[in-house]
Design a protein around this motif. Structure first.
Motif, mmCIF file in Angstrom:
data_model
loop_
_atom_site.group_PDB
_atom_site.id
_atom_site.type_symbol
_atom_site.label_atom_id
_atom_site.label_comp_id
_atom_site.label_asym_id
_atom_site.label_seq_id
_atom_site.Cartn_x
_atom_site.Cartn_y
_atom_site.Cartn_z
ATOM 1 N N LEU A 191 48.298 9.670 -29.472
ATOM 2 C CA LEU A 191 48.751 10.014 -27.917
ATOM 3 C C LEU A 191 49.793 11.046 -27.750
ATOM 4 O O LEU A 191 50.639 11.022 -28.472
ATOM 5 C CB LEU A 191 48.917 8.634 -27.215
ATOM 6 C CG LEU A 191 48.257 7.605 -27.168
ATOM 7 C CD1 LEU A 191 48.793 6.373 -26.442
ATOM 8 C CD2 LEU A 191 46.752 7.777 -26.553
ATOM 9 N N ALA A 192 49.513 11.804 -26.568
ATOM 10 C CA ALA A 192 50.366 12.815 -26.294
ATOM 11 C C ALA A 192 51.323 12.002 -25.332
ATOM 12 O O ALA A 192 52.694 12.264 -25.340
ATOM 13 C CB ALA A 192 50.107 13.943 -25.647
ATOM 14 N N ALA B 291 59.974 8.724 -31.779
ATOM 15 C CA ALA B 291 59.137 9.601 -32.618
ATOM 16 C C ALA B 291 58.611 10.631 -32.007
ATOM 17 O O ALA B 291 58.041 11.520 -32.364
ATOM 18 C CB ALA B 291 58.132 9.049 -33.531
ATOM 19 N N GLY B 292 59.065 10.922 -30.436
ATOM 20 C CA GLY B 292 58.474 12.193 -29.778
ATOM 21 C C GLY B 292 57.487 11.809 -28.475
ATOM 22 O O GLY B 292 57.183 12.613 -27.886
ATOM 23 N N ALA C 124 54.385 15.850 -21.468
ATOM 24 C CA ALA C 124 53.868 15.214 -22.677
ATOM 25 C C ALA C 124 53.315 16.208 -23.642
ATOM 26 O O ALA C 124 53.413 15.863 -24.862
ATOM 27 C CB ALA C 124 52.907 14.065 -22.206
ATOM 28 N N THR C 125 53.030 17.271 -23.120
ATOM 29 C CA THR C 125 52.331 18.285 -23.917
ATOM 30 C C THR C 125 53.375 19.300 -24.256
ATOM 31 O O THR C 125 52.864 20.452 -24.702
ATOM 32 C CB THR C 125 50.944 18.975 -23.431
ATOM 33 O OG1 THR C 125 51.412 19.340 -22.093
ATOM 34 C CG2 THR C 125 50.089 17.895 -23.494
ATOM 35 N N VAL D 261 67.054 10.739 -27.469
ATOM 36 C CA VAL D 261 66.537 9.343 -27.004
ATOM 37 C C VAL D 261 67.385 8.367 -27.340
ATOM 38 O O VAL D 261 68.130 8.498 -28.409
ATOM 39 C CB VAL D 261 65.219 9.061 -27.688
ATOM 40 C CG1 VAL D 261 64.665 7.597 -27.270
ATOM 41 C CG2 VAL D 261 64.136 10.170 -27.201
ATOM 42 N N PRO D 262 67.891 7.529 -26.166
ATOM 43 C CA PRO D 262 68.989 6.263 -26.761
ATOM 44 C C PRO D 262 68.420 5.292 -27.849
ATOM 45 O O PRO D 262 67.193 5.274 -27.860
ATOM 46 C CB PRO D 262 69.155 5.778 -25.398
ATOM 47 C CG PRO D 262 67.808 6.187 -24.599
ATOM 48 C CD PRO D 262 67.210 7.398 -25.162
#
Ligand code: GLN
Length: 208
Positions: free
Chosen positions: A41-42, A73-74, A192-193, A203-204
């Protein structure tokens, strides 16, 4: 290149409406219940509904931890209303210990507009989608406060913040999937892309 695949957490709430809106902006939209469905998933949308119900279901199905890992992880996440509540680190006006993702450093005031305003509609300016106002639908909506560093307010109603972006995480107190204006879904798909990257954002750590 195929269409970017975007999931919608599909236990309860406004799931088909988000799936339709995502397809309309060119994504392949898929319902997500199991952790393995996050693969490839994006982005992921957590819909409106009832945040305790959705959070409890995510915990039971193992999705809460899986989504947190996937996000770190993104992965990009968009939470609407109940979904926005699950993204906040602090929840006020509900069960303070209800299960959540806790990925956006801010407080959320559940049912923040009071019982009198069970629902309302308003035309709001929304930063990042162009000058035309966005017609919004609020249903027992929260608002956001005590925004942490890096949390950018995107829209306000009556002086309260009702939309924020934090790196690749987006949260709105209202329901864009209930109107035909697809600009916010397109905005999220760009996030997202990699259309609007923000490498400065970190990211916390996961919420305990
Ligand atoms: N429209 C909605 O998602 C309402 C959210 C609901 N009031 C909650 O606290 O979970």
């Amino acid at each position: 290149m195929g269409r970017p695949r975007v999931g919608v957490v599909a236990y309860q709430g406004a799931v088909p409406e988000h799936l339709r809106a995502l397809e309309a902006v060119g994504a392949e939209a898929v319902p997500v219940r199991w952790p393995r469905e996050l693969e490839g998933l994006a982005g992921l949308i957590i819909p409106g509904g009832e945040s305790t119900t959705i959070g409890d279901a995510m915990k039971t199905w193992g999705l809460l931890d899986a989504v947190r890992e996937w996000a770190q992880a993104g992965g990009a996440i968009y939470g609407t209303c109940a979904g926005a509540i699950l993204l906040a680190t602090e929840i006020r006006g509900g069960k303070p210990d209800q299960p959540r993702l806790g990925l956006i450093p801010m407080a959320v005031q559940r049912n923040g507009f009071g019982r009198q305003i069970e629902s309302c509609e308003a035309d709001l300016e929304f930063k990042g989608i162009g000058p035309e106002p966005f017609h919004t639908v609020f249903i027992r909506a929260p608002y956001f406060e005590d925004l942490g560093p890096g949390v950018e307010p995107l829209a306000e109603l009556d002086g309260k913040v009702v939309a924020v972006r934090y790196g690749r995480f987006l949260a709105t107190a209202f329901h864009p999937e209930l109107t035909d204006d697809r600009r916010i879904h397109r905005f999220f798909l760009d996030l997202a892309t990699g259309g609007t990257p923000d490498p400065a954002q970190e990211v916390p750590a996961p919420h305990a």
